[in-house]
Write a protein that holds these residues in place. Structure first.
Motif, PDB file in Angstrom:
ATOM      1  N   LEU A  96       0.820  -1.208   0.000  1.00 20.20           N
ATOM      2  CA  LEU A  96       0.000   0.000   0.000  1.00 20.20           C
ATOM      3  C   LEU A  96       0.857   1.261   0.000  1.00 20.20           C
ATOM      4  O   LEU A  96       0.510   2.254  -0.662  1.00 20.20           O
ATOM      5  CB  LEU A  96      -0.919   0.000   1.225  1.00 20.20           C
ATOM      6  CG  LEU A  96      -1.877   1.203   1.371  1.00 20.20           C
ATOM      7  CD1 LEU A  96      -2.783   1.307   0.148  1.00 20.20           C
ATOM      8  CD2 LEU A  96      -2.693   1.069   2.648  1.00 20.20           C
ATOM      9  N   GLY A  97       1.981   1.216   0.698  1.00 20.73           N
ATOM     10  CA  GLY A  97       2.820   2.401   0.824  1.00 20.73           C
ATOM     11  C   GLY A  97       3.434   2.844  -0.485  1.00 20.73           C
ATOM     12  O   GLY A  97       3.429   4.043  -0.807  1.00 20.73           O
ATOM     13  N   LEU A  98       3.966   1.904  -1.269  1.00 23.08           N
ATOM     14  CA  LEU A  98       4.615   2.281  -2.522  1.00 23.08           C
ATOM     15  C   LEU A  98       3.629   2.824  -3.555  1.00 23.08           C
ATOM     16  O   LEU A  98       3.910   3.846  -4.199  1.00 23.08           O
ATOM     17  CB  LEU A  98       5.395   1.088  -3.082  1.00 23.08           C
ATOM     18  CG  LEU A  98       6.658   0.710  -2.294  1.00 23.08           C
ATOM     19  CD1 LEU A  98       7.336  -0.507  -2.909  1.00 23.08           C
ATOM     20  CD2 LEU A  98       7.632   1.882  -2.230  1.00 23.08           C
ATOM     21  N   PRO A  99       2.443   2.189  -3.769  1.00 17.26           N
ATOM     22  CA  PRO A  99       1.478   2.814  -4.693  1.00 17.26           C
ATOM     23  C   PRO A  99       1.017   4.189  -4.230  1.00 17.26           C
ATOM     24  O   PRO A  99       0.841   5.095  -5.042  1.00 17.26           O
ATOM     25  CB  PRO A  99       0.313   1.813  -4.702  1.00 17.26           C
ATOM     26  CG  PRO A  99       0.925   0.510  -4.340  1.00 17.26           C
ATOM     27  CD  PRO A  99       2.005   0.846  -3.360  1.00 17.26           C
ATOM     28  N   LEU A 100       0.826   4.352  -2.909  1.00 14.32           N
ATOM     29  CA  LEU A 100       0.428   5.653  -2.396  1.00 14.32           C
ATOM     30  C   LEU A 100       1.514   6.686  -2.653  1.00 14.32           C
ATOM     31  O   LEU A 100       1.231   7.829  -3.056  1.00 14.32           O
ATOM     32  CB  LEU A 100       0.129   5.551  -0.902  1.00 14.32           C
ATOM     33  CG  LEU A 100      -0.330   6.832  -0.194  1.00 14.32           C
ATOM     34  CD1 LEU A 100      -1.607   7.364  -0.838  1.00 14.32           C
ATOM     35  CD2 LEU A 100      -0.530   6.577   1.296  1.00 14.32           C
ATOM     36  N   PHE A 101       2.767   6.294  -2.446  1.00 15.01           N
ATOM     37  CA  PHE A 101       3.872   7.216  -2.717  1.00 15.01           C
ATOM     38  C   PHE A 101       3.941   7.551  -4.200  1.00 15.01           C
ATOM     39  O   PHE A 101       4.205   8.704  -4.568  1.00 15.01           O
ATOM     40  CB  PHE A 101       5.195   6.603  -2.274  1.00 15.01           C
ATOM     41  CG  PHE A 101       6.391   7.406  -2.707  1.00 15.01           C
ATOM     42  CD1 PHE A 101       6.736   8.574  -2.041  1.00 15.01           C
ATOM     43  CD2 PHE A 101       7.149   7.014  -3.803  1.00 15.01           C
ATOM     44  CE1 PHE A 101       7.817   9.335  -2.448  1.00 15.01           C
ATOM     45  CE2 PHE A 101       8.232   7.768  -4.216  1.00 15.01           C
ATOM     46  CZ  PHE A 101       8.572   8.930  -3.539  1.00 15.01           C
ATOM     47  N   VAL A 153       1.511   7.802  -6.315  1.00 10.33           N
ATOM     48  CA  VAL A 153       0.470   8.782  -6.622  1.00 10.33           C
ATOM     49  C   VAL A 153       0.903  10.180  -6.187  1.00 10.33           C
ATOM     50  O   VAL A 153       0.787  11.156  -6.940  1.00 10.33           O
ATOM     51  CB  VAL A 153      -0.858   8.386  -5.943  1.00 10.33           C
ATOM     52  CG1 VAL A 153      -1.883   9.504  -6.090  1.00 10.33           C
ATOM     53  CG2 VAL A 153      -1.393   7.090  -6.531  1.00 10.33           C
ATOM     54  N   VAL A 154       1.438  10.286  -4.973  1.00  7.60           N
ATOM     55  CA  VAL A 154       1.890  11.574  -4.469  1.00  7.60           C
ATOM     56  C   VAL A 154       3.035  12.123  -5.330  1.00  7.60           C
ATOM     57  O   VAL A 154       3.054  13.314  -5.691  1.00  7.60           O
ATOM     58  CB  VAL A 154       2.327  11.462  -2.994  1.00  7.60           C
ATOM     59  CG1 VAL A 154       2.928  12.777  -2.507  1.00  7.60           C
ATOM     60  CG2 VAL A 154       1.151  11.056  -2.117  1.00  7.60           C
TER      61      VAL A 154
END
Length: 304
Positions: free
Chosen positions: A249-254, A256-257
């Protein structure tokens, strides 16, 4: 002079940054050589490319090999305990890979600059330094900073038993840190002097000064923050996200940001890039046949 797992990322980033720093000169070089024979158009005749390869071969490779010999455990991020754990072919790959990665970064960024995609050349620098800092901060197992601040395999194994402050103090009083200081002064000092010198040389070319929207010193500070500071903050942010919510979850969220920060048309990063005076468009290779171009026959394509 950096740990082997991050060295190729650093070399690629340096090559790309060198090309971006000399972007205007590279465009002029392309214009001057347009229509000439293969000898003058040879990549080996490009002085900026040659100096980039020389920097990697003369400064980066010897300092890295010295640290690998002096402290193989630290240089391999404690994958190897000593010299016997380092495969000879791996050393050969490292010594040859550094100049290749630097030249590759230079050529990719140069190619983007020459087609009018200077901002994408800048993103090559950001990507290379992000991978460098990401390796040193997080690594492949979340222990990147622990491996960096452990001068020996024993220190790394003892990390959970002592405080972070004590580990850092032990590292900064070690011989490895002293070697890093000495080599850093030579390698990083030369790197920064080269990049700043090429930037200022580019600003002196016809038509360049109108693109720089801020004073020289502020432009250099913005460029440094964009090339070094932004990737460091990004790597730190990505590491925190992965630790908090996990990699899936962390890498896809990063991503996007990072995409919104770097790629959006009204991104503050794009705005800051436009202040520095690094090319954001293509200087056409050719003479101004219509007579309406800029000084010295340089014409600009403002639609790029």
């Amino acid at each position: 002079m950096i740990q082997i797992q991050a060295a190729l990322f650093w070399a690629y980033a340096i090559g790309a940054t060198f090309a971006l720093s000399a972007a205007r000169q590279l465009q002029v070089w392309e214009r001057i050589n347009a229509g000439e024979g293969p000898r003058t158009r040879s990549r080996a005749a490009n002085p900026y490319l040659a100096l980039t390869g020389l920097f990697a071969a003369v400064l980066m490779v010897p300092t890295g090999l010295f640290l690998l010999w002096q402290n193989p455990s630290w240089s391999t991020m404690h994958v190897a305990d000593g010299h016997e754990g380092v495969w000879a072919g791996f050393v050969l790959f490292y010594a040859g890979g550094i100049p290749v990665a630097a030249i590759l970064g230079f050529l990719v960024a140069q190619g983007l600059v020459l087609v009018g995609a200077g901002y994408w050349a800048y993103l090559q620098c950001v990507g290379g330094y992000f991978l460098l800092f990401g390796t040193l901060i997080h690594g492949w197992d979340g222990k990147g900073y622990e491996r960096f601040f452990s001068s020996g395999a024993g220190d790394f194994a003892d990390w959970p038993r002592d405080s972070v402050v004590n580990h850092v103090l032990d590292f900064v009083t070690s011989g490895t840190f002293l070697a890093l200081l000495l080599f850093g002064a030579a390698v990083i000092g030369t790197m920064l002097v080269t990049e700043i010198g090429w930037l200022m040389e580019g600003w002196s070319l016809p038509g360049a000064d109108e693109d720089r929207k801020v004073p020289h010193l502020l432009a250099i500070a913005i460029a440094a923050a964009g090339v070094y500071g932004l990737p460091f903050v990004g790597a730190l942010f990505a590491s925190v996200l992965v630790r908090l919510v996990g990699g899936w979850l962390g890498l896809p969220l990063f991503a996007v940001v990072a995409g919104l920060t770097l790629l959006h048309g009204r991104s503050p990063v794009r705005w800051l890039y436009g202040l520095v005076g690094v090319p954001g468009r293509h200087w056409r290779a050719g003479l101004d046949e219509a007579g309406g171009g800029q000084e010295s026959g340089v014409t600009t394509d403002r639609s790029a």
